[in-house]
Design an enzyme around this catalytic site. Structure first.
Site, PDB file in Angstrom:
ATOM      1  N   ARG A  10      21.978  24.801  51.222  1.00  0.00           N
ATOM      2  CA  ARG A  10      21.791  23.499  51.873  1.00  0.00           C
ATOM      3  C   ARG A  10      22.867  22.505  51.433  1.00  0.00           C
ATOM      4  O   ARG A  10      23.435  21.781  52.248  1.00  0.00           O
ATOM      5  CB  ARG A  10      20.403  22.940  51.523  1.00  0.00           C
ATOM      6  CG  ARG A  10      20.148  21.527  52.046  1.00  0.00           C
ATOM      7  CD  ARG A  10      18.731  21.050  51.748  1.00  0.00           C
ATOM      8  NE  ARG A  10      18.442  20.893  50.336  1.00  0.00           N
ATOM      9  CZ  ARG A  10      18.794  19.845  49.593  1.00  0.00           C
ATOM     10  NH1 ARG A  10      19.479  18.851  50.122  1.00  0.00           N
ATOM     11  NH2 ARG A  10      18.491  19.794  48.309  1.00  0.00           N
ATOM     12  N   HIS A  12      25.852  23.149  49.726  1.00  0.00           N
ATOM     13  CA  HIS A  12      27.258  23.532  49.556  1.00  0.00           C
ATOM     14  C   HIS A  12      27.844  24.466  50.599  1.00  0.00           C
ATOM     15  O   HIS A  12      29.044  24.685  50.595  1.00  0.00           O
ATOM     16  CB  HIS A  12      27.445  24.153  48.163  1.00  0.00           C
ATOM     17  CG  HIS A  12      27.019  23.248  47.053  1.00  0.00           C
ATOM     18  ND1 HIS A  12      27.649  22.051  46.794  1.00  0.00           N
ATOM     19  CD2 HIS A  12      26.005  23.345  46.164  1.00  0.00           C
ATOM     20  CE1 HIS A  12      27.035  21.453  45.773  1.00  0.00           C
ATOM     21  NE2 HIS A  12      26.043  22.218  45.368  1.00  0.00           N
ATOM     22  N   LYS A  41      23.996  10.915  46.531  1.00  0.00           N
ATOM     23  CA  LYS A  41      24.614  11.865  45.606  1.00  0.00           C
ATOM     24  C   LYS A  41      26.093  11.512  45.484  1.00  0.00           C
ATOM     25  O   LYS A  41      26.758  11.271  46.500  1.00  0.00           O
ATOM     26  CB  LYS A  41      24.428  13.298  46.121  1.00  0.00           C
ATOM     27  CG  LYS A  41      24.892  14.352  45.116  1.00  0.00           C
ATOM     28  CD  LYS A  41      24.573  15.772  45.575  1.00  0.00           C
ATOM     29  CE  LYS A  41      25.012  16.783  44.523  1.00  0.00           C
ATOM     30  NZ  LYS A  41      24.695  18.174  44.918  1.00  0.00           N
ATOM     31  N   ARG A  42      26.635  11.476  44.275  1.00  0.00           N
ATOM     32  CA  ARG A  42      27.986  10.924  44.063  1.00  0.00           C
ATOM     33  C   ARG A  42      29.119  11.861  44.487  1.00  0.00           C
ATOM     34  O   ARG A  42      30.099  11.423  45.088  1.00  0.00           O
ATOM     35  CB  ARG A  42      28.190  10.551  42.590  1.00  0.00           C
ATOM     36  CG  ARG A  42      27.246   9.456  42.103  1.00  0.00           C
ATOM     37  CD  ARG A  42      27.623   9.007  40.702  1.00  0.00           C
ATOM     38  NE  ARG A  42      28.923   8.338  40.716  1.00  0.00           N
ATOM     39  CZ  ARG A  42      29.091   7.055  41.056  1.00  0.00           C
ATOM     40  NH1 ARG A  42      28.053   6.316  41.381  1.00  0.00           N
ATOM     41  NH2 ARG A  42      30.290   6.524  41.042  1.00  0.00           N
ATOM     42  N   ASN A  44      29.953  15.885  46.014  1.00  0.00           N
ATOM     43  CA  ASN A  44      29.422  17.141  46.541  1.00  0.00           C
ATOM     44  C   ASN A  44      30.494  17.896  47.302  1.00  0.00           C
ATOM     45  O   ASN A  44      31.239  17.296  48.080  1.00  0.00           O
ATOM     46  CB  ASN A  44      28.227  16.884  47.455  1.00  0.00           C
ATOM     47  CG  ASN A  44      27.496  18.172  47.797  1.00  0.00           C
ATOM     48  OD1 ASN A  44      26.810  18.735  46.958  1.00  0.00           O
ATOM     49  ND2 ASN A  44      27.657  18.655  49.014  1.00  0.00           N
ATOM     50  N   THR A  45      30.528  19.190  47.096  1.00  0.00           N
ATOM     51  CA  THR A  45      31.540  20.035  47.729  1.00  0.00           C
ATOM     52  C   THR A  45      30.896  20.959  48.760  1.00  0.00           C
ATOM     53  O   THR A  45      29.886  21.598  48.468  1.00  0.00           O
ATOM     54  CB  THR A  45      32.241  20.903  46.661  1.00  0.00           C
ATOM     55  OG1 THR A  45      32.760  20.043  45.649  1.00  0.00           O
ATOM     56  CG2 THR A  45      33.369  21.727  47.267  1.00  0.00           C
ATOM     57  N   LYS A  66      30.754  24.160  33.009  1.00  0.00           N
ATOM     58  CA  LYS A  66      31.115  22.857  32.446  1.00  0.00           C
ATOM     59  C   LYS A  66      29.879  21.958  32.327  1.00  0.00           C
ATOM     60  O   LYS A  66      29.750  21.213  31.364  1.00  0.00           O
ATOM     61  CB  LYS A  66      32.139  22.160  33.353  1.00  0.00           C
ATOM     62  CG  LYS A  66      33.483  22.872  33.408  1.00  0.00           C
ATOM     63  CD  LYS A  66      34.425  22.165  34.382  1.00  0.00           C
ATOM     64  CE  LYS A  66      35.489  23.079  34.958  1.00  0.00           C
ATOM     65  NZ  LYS A  66      36.445  23.609  33.989  1.00  0.00           N
ATOM     66  N   HIS A 120      24.273  26.977  41.759  1.00  0.00           N
ATOM     67  CA  HIS A 120      24.784  25.650  41.366  1.00  0.00           C
ATOM     68  C   HIS A 120      26.303  25.634  41.523  1.00  0.00           C
ATOM     69  O   HIS A 120      26.966  26.619  41.244  1.00  0.00           O
ATOM     70  CB  HIS A 120      24.344  25.372  39.927  1.00  0.00           C
ATOM     71  CG  HIS A 120      25.220  24.437  39.160  1.00  0.00           C
ATOM     72  ND1 HIS A 120      25.183  23.073  39.340  1.00  0.00           N
ATOM     73  CD2 HIS A 120      26.148  24.661  38.207  1.00  0.00           C
ATOM     74  CE1 HIS A 120      26.081  22.516  38.526  1.00  0.00           C
ATOM     75  NE2 HIS A 120      26.676  23.451  37.832  1.00  0.00           N
ATOM     76  N   PHE A 121      26.830  24.502  42.004  1.00  0.00           N
ATOM     77  CA  PHE A 121      28.274  24.330  42.128  1.00  0.00           C
ATOM     78  C   PHE A 121      28.768  23.626  40.876  1.00  0.00           C
ATOM     79  O   PHE A 121      28.337  22.513  40.574  1.00  0.00           O
ATOM     80  CB  PHE A 121      28.606  23.491  43.367  1.00  0.00           C
ATOM     81  CG  PHE A 121      30.056  23.553  43.737  1.00  0.00           C
ATOM     82  CD1 PHE A 121      30.494  24.411  44.728  1.00  0.00           C
ATOM     83  CD2 PHE A 121      30.990  22.770  43.077  1.00  0.00           C
ATOM     84  CE1 PHE A 121      31.846  24.478  45.070  1.00  0.00           C
ATOM     85  CE2 PHE A 121      32.337  22.838  43.404  1.00  0.00           C
ATOM     86  CZ  PHE A 121      32.761  23.698  44.410  1.00  0.00           C
ATOM     87  N   ASP A 122      29.644  24.264  40.120  1.00  0.00           N
ATOM     88  CA  ASP A 122      30.064  23.688  38.839  1.00  0.00           C
ATOM     89  C   ASP A 122      31.343  22.854  38.960  1.00  0.00           C
ATOM     90  O   ASP A 122      31.405  21.744  38.438  1.00  0.00           O
ATOM     91  CB  ASP A 122      30.267  24.813  37.823  1.00  0.00           C
ATOM     92  CG  ASP A 122      30.260  24.315  36.389  1.00  0.00           C
ATOM     93  OD1 ASP A 122      29.297  23.609  36.023  1.00  0.00           O
ATOM     94  OD2 ASP A 122      31.206  24.610  35.642  1.00  0.00           O
TER      95      ASP A 122
HETATM   96  P1  T3P Z   1      24.120  21.174  42.224  1.00  0.00           P
HETATM   97  O1  T3P Z   1      23.802  21.575  40.822  1.00  0.00           O
HETATM   98  O2  T3P Z   1      22.895  20.877  43.054  1.00  0.00           O
HETATM   99  O3  T3P Z   1      25.014  22.160  42.895  1.00  0.00           O
HETATM  100  O4  T3P Z   1      27.207  18.339  38.838  1.00  0.00           O
HETATM  101  C1  T3P Z   1      26.173  17.679  39.500  1.00  0.00           C
HETATM  102  C2  T3P Z   1      26.169  18.021  40.985  1.00  0.00           C
HETATM  103  O5  T3P Z   1      27.431  17.655  41.531  1.00  0.00           O
HETATM  104  C3  T3P Z   1      25.943  19.496  41.260  1.00  0.00           C
HETATM  105  O6  T3P Z   1      24.871  19.731  42.150  1.00  0.00           O
HETATM  106  C4  T3P Z   1      27.211  19.932  41.930  1.00  0.00           C
HETATM  107  C5  T3P Z   1      27.907  18.695  42.355  1.00  0.00           C
HETATM  108  N1  T3P Z   1      29.361  18.855  42.288  1.00  0.00           N
HETATM  109  C6  T3P Z   1      30.010  19.339  43.426  1.00  0.00           C
HETATM  110  O7  T3P Z   1      29.380  19.642  44.446  1.00  0.00           O
HETATM  111  N2  T3P Z   1      31.378  19.476  43.383  1.00  0.00           N
HETATM  112  C7  T3P Z   1      32.126  19.210  42.267  1.00  0.00           C
HETATM  113  O8  T3P Z   1      33.354  19.378  42.292  1.00  0.00           O
HETATM  114  C8  T3P Z   1      31.421  18.737  41.081  1.00  0.00           C
HETATM  115  C9  T3P Z   1      32.184  18.438  39.830  1.00  0.00           C
HETATM  116  C10 T3P Z   1      30.055  18.580  41.149  1.00  0.00           C
END
Ligand code: T3P
Length: 125
Positions: A10, A12, A41-42, A44-45, A66, A120-122
């Site tokens: 959802r 990414h 959300k600040r 997101n990729t 990380k 999770h996207f790191d």
């Molecule tokens: P999630 O864990 O739901 O994938 O790190 C906090 C959130 O910011 C994390 O959400 C992933 C997201 N994020 C990105 O989508 N791209 C980035 O490059 C980074 C650094 C974080």
């Protein structure tokens, strides 16, 4: 709640749209995918590749995450087409206003479970 592959998809996955630098992409997609509810959300990729391509990263180079310091992160051996959405400093909830930046980078994702899938996207680099 435990992160899941469904959540990862959802937040990414956007395999069907080609990378495009239309400046409205992030404003539209962040809202549509539920990342502007309660707060904006600040960062997101979105990844413009197939689920098969992204899932395969779970068997590529392992490394420490990380964000969590756990050892279940994996870095893609190839670069992928991605779009990075970043909240503008001037944005005020509920009007979540993002910059849209297309690029081609390696991505680092956390995988978990059995089957072992992206949760999770790191980072990207
Ligand atoms: P999630 O864990 O739901 O994938 O790190 C906090 C959130 O910011 C994390 O959400 C992933 C997201 N994020 C990105 O989508 N791209 C980035 O490059 C980074 C650094 C974080």
């Amino acid at each position: 709640r435990k992160p899941s592959a469904e959540e990862f998809k959802r937040q990414h996955m956007d395999p069907d749209s080609p990378p495009n630098s239309r400046p409205t992409y992030c404003n539209r997609m962040m809202r549509r995918q539920g990342m502007t509810k309660g707060s904006c959300k600040r960062v997101n990729t979105f990844v413009h590749e197939s689920w098969a391509t992204v899932k395969a990263i779970c068997s590529q180079r392992q490394m420490t995450c990380k964000t969590t310091r756990r050892n279940n992160c994996h870095k893609s051996s190839s670069t992928l087409h991605i779009t990075e959405c970043r909240l503008k400093g001037s944005s005020k909830y509920p009007n979540c206003d993002y910059t849209t930046t297309d690029s081609q980078k390696h991505i680092i994702i956390a995988c978990d479970g059995n089957p072992y899938v992206p949760v999770h996207f790191d980072a990207s680099e």
